[in-house]
Design a protein around this motif. Structure first.
Motif, PDB file in Angstrom:
ATOM      1  N   PRO A 211       3.835  -7.153   9.416  1.00  0.00           N
ATOM      2  CA  PRO A 211       3.320  -5.841   9.778  1.00  0.00           C
ATOM      3  C   PRO A 211       1.852  -5.917  10.175  1.00  0.00           C
ATOM      4  CG  PRO A 211       3.307  -6.078   7.413  1.00  0.00           C
ATOM      5  CD  PRO A 211       3.907  -7.348   7.955  1.00  0.00           C
ATOM      6  N   PRO A 212       1.334  -4.907  10.909  1.00  0.00           N
ATOM      7  CA  PRO A 212      -0.072  -4.924  11.296  1.00  0.00           C
ATOM      8  C   PRO A 212      -0.983  -4.628  10.109  1.00  0.00           C
ATOM      9  CG  PRO A 212       1.213  -3.372  12.637  1.00  0.00           C
ATOM     10  CD  PRO A 212       2.055  -3.766  11.479  1.00  0.00           C
ATOM     11  N   ASN A 213      -2.133  -5.274  10.105  1.00  0.00           N
ATOM     12  CA  ASN A 213      -3.213  -5.005   9.168  1.00  0.00           C
ATOM     13  C   ASN A 213      -2.806  -5.313   7.729  1.00  0.00           C
ATOM     14  OD1 ASN A 213      -5.829  -3.730   8.176  1.00  0.00           O
ATOM     15  ND2 ASN A 213      -5.909  -3.333  10.372  1.00  0.00           N
ATOM     16  N   ARG A 214      -3.391  -4.581   6.770  1.00  0.00           N
ATOM     17  CA  ARG A 214      -3.296  -4.964   5.359  1.00  0.00           C
ATOM     18  C   ARG A 214      -2.261  -4.147   4.589  1.00  0.00           C
ATOM     19  NH1 ARG A 214      -8.495  -5.452   7.067  1.00  0.00           N
ATOM     20  NH2 ARG A 214      -9.537  -7.421   6.539  1.00  0.00           N
ATOM     21  N   ILE A 215      -1.696  -4.797   3.562  1.00  0.00           N
ATOM     22  CA  ILE A 215      -0.857  -4.142   2.567  1.00  0.00           C
ATOM     23  C   ILE A 215      -1.515  -4.376   1.211  1.00  0.00           C
ATOM     24  CG2 ILE A 215       1.419  -4.001   1.503  1.00  0.00           C
ATOM     25  CD1 ILE A 215       2.551  -5.305   4.038  1.00  0.00           C
ATOM     26  N   ARG A 216      -1.799  -3.303   0.479  1.00  0.00           N
ATOM     27  CA  ARG A 216      -2.430  -3.442  -0.840  1.00  0.00           C
ATOM     28  C   ARG A 216      -1.514  -4.207  -1.787  1.00  0.00           C
ATOM     29  NH1 ARG A 216      -6.834   0.053  -1.488  1.00  0.00           N
ATOM     30  NH2 ARG A 216      -6.925   1.780   0.020  1.00  0.00           N
ATOM     31  N   GLN A 217      -2.064  -5.266  -2.362  1.00  0.00           N
ATOM     32  CA  GLN A 217      -1.322  -6.126  -3.286  1.00  0.00           C
ATOM     33  C   GLN A 217      -0.046  -6.698  -2.671  1.00  0.00           C
ATOM     34  OE1 GLN A 217      -2.816  -6.951  -6.104  1.00  0.00           O
ATOM     35  NE2 GLN A 217      -4.461  -5.476  -5.669  1.00  0.00           N
ATOM     36  N   GLY A 218       0.102  -6.550  -1.367  1.00  0.00           N
ATOM     37  CA  GLY A 218       1.298  -7.037  -0.689  1.00  0.00           C
ATOM     38  C   GLY A 218       2.564  -6.295  -1.062  1.00  0.00           C
ATOM     39  N   GLN A 219       2.442  -5.109  -1.658  1.00  0.00           N
ATOM     40  CA  GLN A 219       3.606  -4.424  -2.228  1.00  0.00           C
ATOM     41  C   GLN A 219       3.818  -3.039  -1.623  1.00  0.00           C
ATOM     42  OE1 GLN A 219       2.875  -4.271  -6.444  1.00  0.00           O
ATOM     43  NE2 GLN A 219       2.953  -6.492  -6.700  1.00  0.00           N
ATOM     44  N   PHE A 220       5.085  -2.697  -1.415  1.00  0.00           N
ATOM     45  CA  PHE A 220       5.467  -1.328  -1.083  1.00  0.00           C
ATOM     46  C   PHE A 220       6.953  -1.158  -1.350  1.00  0.00           C
ATOM     47  CE2 PHE A 220       6.051  -3.577   2.995  1.00  0.00           C
ATOM     48  CZ  PHE A 220       7.314  -3.148   3.393  1.00  0.00           C
ATOM     49  N   GLU A 221       7.425   0.094  -1.315  1.00  0.00           N
ATOM     50  CA  GLU A 221       8.836   0.399  -1.474  1.00  0.00           C
ATOM     51  C   GLU A 221       9.342   1.132  -0.244  1.00  0.00           C
ATOM     52  OE1 GLU A 221       9.749   2.440  -5.060  1.00  0.00           O
ATOM     53  OE2 GLU A 221       9.128   0.764  -6.352  1.00  0.00           O
ATOM     54  N   PHE A 222      10.602   0.854   0.100  1.00  0.00           N
ATOM     55  CA  PHE A 222      11.235   1.517   1.231  1.00  0.00           C
ATOM     56  C   PHE A 222      12.722   1.601   0.977  1.00  0.00           C
ATOM     57  CE2 PHE A 222      13.228   1.356   5.526  1.00  0.00           C
ATOM     58  CZ  PHE A 222      12.699   2.532   6.035  1.00  0.00           C
ATOM     59  N   ARG A 223      13.250   2.806   1.069  1.00  0.00           N
ATOM     60  CA  ARG A 223      14.676   3.073   0.855  1.00  0.00           C
ATOM     61  C   ARG A 223      15.155   2.508  -0.487  1.00  0.00           C
ATOM     62  NH1 ARG A 223      13.663   6.270   4.659  1.00  0.00           N
ATOM     63  NH2 ARG A 223      14.570   6.011   6.755  1.00  0.00           N
ATOM     64  N   GLY A 224      14.318   2.634  -1.526  1.00  0.00           N
ATOM     65  CA  GLY A 224      14.703   2.205  -2.859  1.00  0.00           C
ATOM     66  C   GLY A 224      14.590   0.720  -3.122  1.00  0.00           C
ATOM     67  N   ARG A 225      14.088  -0.043  -2.144  1.00  0.00           N
ATOM     68  CA  ARG A 225      13.922  -1.488  -2.319  1.00  0.00           C
ATOM     69  C   ARG A 225      12.430  -1.810  -2.416  1.00  0.00           C
ATOM     70  NH1 ARG A 225      16.917  -6.193  -0.525  1.00  0.00           N
ATOM     71  NH2 ARG A 225      18.364  -4.839   0.622  1.00  0.00           N
ATOM     72  N   SER A 226      12.081  -2.719  -3.333  1.00  0.00           N
ATOM     73  CA  SER A 226      10.697  -3.154  -3.494  1.00  0.00           C
ATOM     74  C   SER A 226      10.438  -4.406  -2.669  1.00  0.00           C
ATOM     75  CB  SER A 226      10.391  -3.436  -4.968  1.00  0.00           C
ATOM     76  OG  SER A 226      10.482  -2.252  -5.733  1.00  0.00           O
ATOM     77  N   TYR A 227       9.278  -4.444  -2.028  1.00  0.00           N
ATOM     78  CA  TYR A 227       8.874  -5.589  -1.216  1.00  0.00           C
ATOM     79  C   TYR A 227       7.576  -6.159  -1.768  1.00  0.00           C
ATOM     80  CZ  TYR A 227      12.366  -3.959   2.104  1.00  0.00           C
ATOM     81  OH  TYR A 227      13.556  -3.585   2.693  1.00  0.00           O
ATOM     82  N   ASN A 228       7.521  -7.487  -1.832  1.00  0.00           N
ATOM     83  CA  ASN A 228       6.342  -8.184  -2.340  1.00  0.00           C
ATOM     84  C   ASN A 228       5.970  -9.293  -1.369  1.00  0.00           C
ATOM     85  OD1 ASN A 228       5.845  -7.191  -5.339  1.00  0.00           O
ATOM     86  ND2 ASN A 228       8.054  -7.328  -5.036  1.00  0.00           N
ATOM     87  N   PHE A 229       5.040  -8.977  -0.459  1.00  0.00           N
ATOM     88  CA  PHE A 229       4.582  -9.952   0.519  1.00  0.00           C
ATOM     89  C   PHE A 229       3.559 -10.891  -0.122  1.00  0.00           C
ATOM     90  CE2 PHE A 229       6.618  -6.959   3.143  1.00  0.00           C
ATOM     91  CZ  PHE A 229       6.678  -7.407   4.453  1.00  0.00           C
ATOM     92  N   PRO A 230       3.454 -12.124   0.360  1.00  0.00           N
ATOM     93  CA  PRO A 230       2.466 -13.052  -0.199  1.00  0.00           C
ATOM     94  C   PRO A 230       1.039 -12.558   0.051  1.00  0.00           C
ATOM     95  CG  PRO A 230       3.461 -13.966   1.791  1.00  0.00           C
ATOM     96  CD  PRO A 230       4.247 -12.743   1.452  1.00  0.00           C
ATOM     97  N   ILE A 231       0.155 -12.851  -0.888  1.00  0.00           N
ATOM     98  CA  ILE A 231      -1.260 -12.505  -0.744  1.00  0.00           C
ATOM     99  C   ILE A 231      -1.915 -13.596   0.096  1.00  0.00           C
ATOM    100  CG2 ILE A 231      -3.429 -12.059  -1.934  1.00  0.00           C
ATOM    101  CD1 ILE A 231      -1.280  -9.924  -2.358  1.00  0.00           C
ATOM    102  N   ASN A 232      -2.118 -13.297   1.386  1.00  0.00           N
ATOM    103  CA  ASN A 232      -2.740 -14.284   2.278  1.00  0.00           C
ATOM    104  C   ASN A 232      -4.187 -13.946   2.605  1.00  0.00           C
ATOM    105  OD1 ASN A 232      -2.371 -12.148   4.019  1.00  0.00           O
ATOM    106  ND2 ASN A 232      -0.985 -13.213   5.419  1.00  0.00           N
ATOM    107  N   GLU A 233      -4.690 -12.842   2.060  1.00  0.00           N
ATOM    108  CA  GLU A 233      -6.110 -12.511   2.112  1.00  0.00           C
ATOM    109  C   GLU A 233      -6.549 -12.225   0.663  1.00  0.00           C
ATOM    110  OE1 GLU A 233      -8.881  -9.996   5.111  1.00  0.00           O
ATOM    111  OE2 GLU A 233      -7.676  -8.776   3.751  1.00  0.00           O
TER     112      GLU A 233
END
Length: 331
Positions: free
Chosen positions: A75-97
């Motif tokens: 995705p573009p730009n930053r995700i805080r802590q690499g985490q968000f939820e969508f449609r009841g599923r949790s996502y944990n992206f790697p911390i690359n910054e």
């Protein structure tokens, strides 16, 4: 003999693709091995995109692939802590910054497969490249959706078109957030006569890391940048601005270089409702970044229609197009 050509060649140990339109002195150079990066584009003898570091640096230096050329963001730009939820599923992206963020995704560093290239008088010169998440178990471990990204760069009539197709080949809806990060080469020694015009509707309040802090609204800046444009000489290094585009306006952003007599024009389709503006401090460049959503939108408390949050259904494709060209000033 055709004015157009497309060839794969070896340069500095890398395979690159070169598209040429000889009638307009236009050359586009891509590096599929490092994020399918459009790292150089000249047209009419003007440098529009120029990368000031080596291809080896783009490949090996930490974060270099996001700082030059035309990074492709998912995705573009930053995700805080690499985490968000969508449609009841949790996502944990790697911390690359480190220590707190995921930045820009992995398309910018992965090798892409060239699946087709060629040239004809009717179509121009083109190259099509592809990247499949199904080929990367390490990506599927945190983003379990078999997306395929197919991008065609096409040079025709002095314009460089970029057609992006993102296909969800999985069986469940995937969160969708896509963007581009072209670095336009600018001669800042004459920056008092460089003006930026954007068909803006509203400006978002954001931090210096582009995180949204409130709802968008018309501002003095959004009005000025739409009407007469703003002088880039006064735009701060590492400064950023997030704008919603006017869906009823001509979707072309322009950087007018009055001292040198030409304008960089960047046309966007309505699949990109937002642009982030950014001036780096490591190169003589300026970015107009088209996004399908605002930074970290999945974590914002606002309605999805406002922020661009959306999904890509199983079997669905999303197609997005940009065009890049120069306009010579009338003497």
């Amino acid at each position: 003999m055709s004015r157009y050509s497309a060839e794969c060649r070896q340069q500095d140990g890398f395979s690159i693709v070169v598209l040429t339109d000889s009638a307009n002195e236009s050359v586009a150079e891509l590096l599929p091995e490092v994020g399918n990066n459009l790292y150089r584009f000249t047209t009419g003898g003007r440098e529009v995109i120029k990368t000031s570091v080596s291809m080896q640096t783009l490949k090996e230096e930490n974060s270099a692939a996001s700082k030059y050329g035309t990074p492709i963001l998912f995705p573009p730009n930053r995700i805080r802590q690499g985490q968000f939820e969508f449609r009841g599923r949790s996502y944990n992206f790697p911390i690359n910054e480190p220590p707190d963020y995921h930045l820009h995704g992995e398309l910018i560093v992965r090798p892409w497969e060239v699946v087709d290239y060629g040239a004809s008088d009717e179509r121009g010169a083109w190259v099509t490249s592809r990247l499949r998440y199904a080929d990367y178990p390490e990506i599927l471990a945190y983003f379990p959706h078999e997306l395929t990204f197919t991008i065609t760069y096409r040079l025709a009539g002095g314009k460089l078109y970029m057609d992006s197709v993102i296909h969800n080949e999985g069986d469940v809806e995937a969160p969708f957030a896509y963007g581009l990060h072209p670095y336009f080469s600018l001669p800042y020694e004459s920056d008092n006569n460089i003006r930026l015009q954007i068909p803006a509707l509203e400006e978002w309040p954001i931090t210096n890391l582009s995180f949204v802090t409130g709802r968008p609204a018309p501002t003095d800046l959004s009005n000025e940048i739409r009407q007469d444009g703003i002088a880039l000489g006064s735009y701060p290094e590492l400064g950023c601005t997030l704008l919603t585009l006017d869906p009823n306006a001509d979707p072309v952003c322009r950087i007018a270089l009055h001292d040198t007599g030409y304008t960089i024009a960047y046309g966007l389709d309505q699949q990109f409702p937002y642009v982030l503006l950014f001036r780096p401090n490591w190169d003589q460049a300026f970015s107009i970044e088209p996004y399908t959503y605002v930074t970290d939108a999945f974590n914002l408390p606002y309605e999805h229609e406002l922020t661009g949050v959306r999904g890509l259904q199983a079997g669905e494709e999303c197609r997005l197009t940009t065009a890049l060209w120069i306009e010579e000033s009338v003497k």
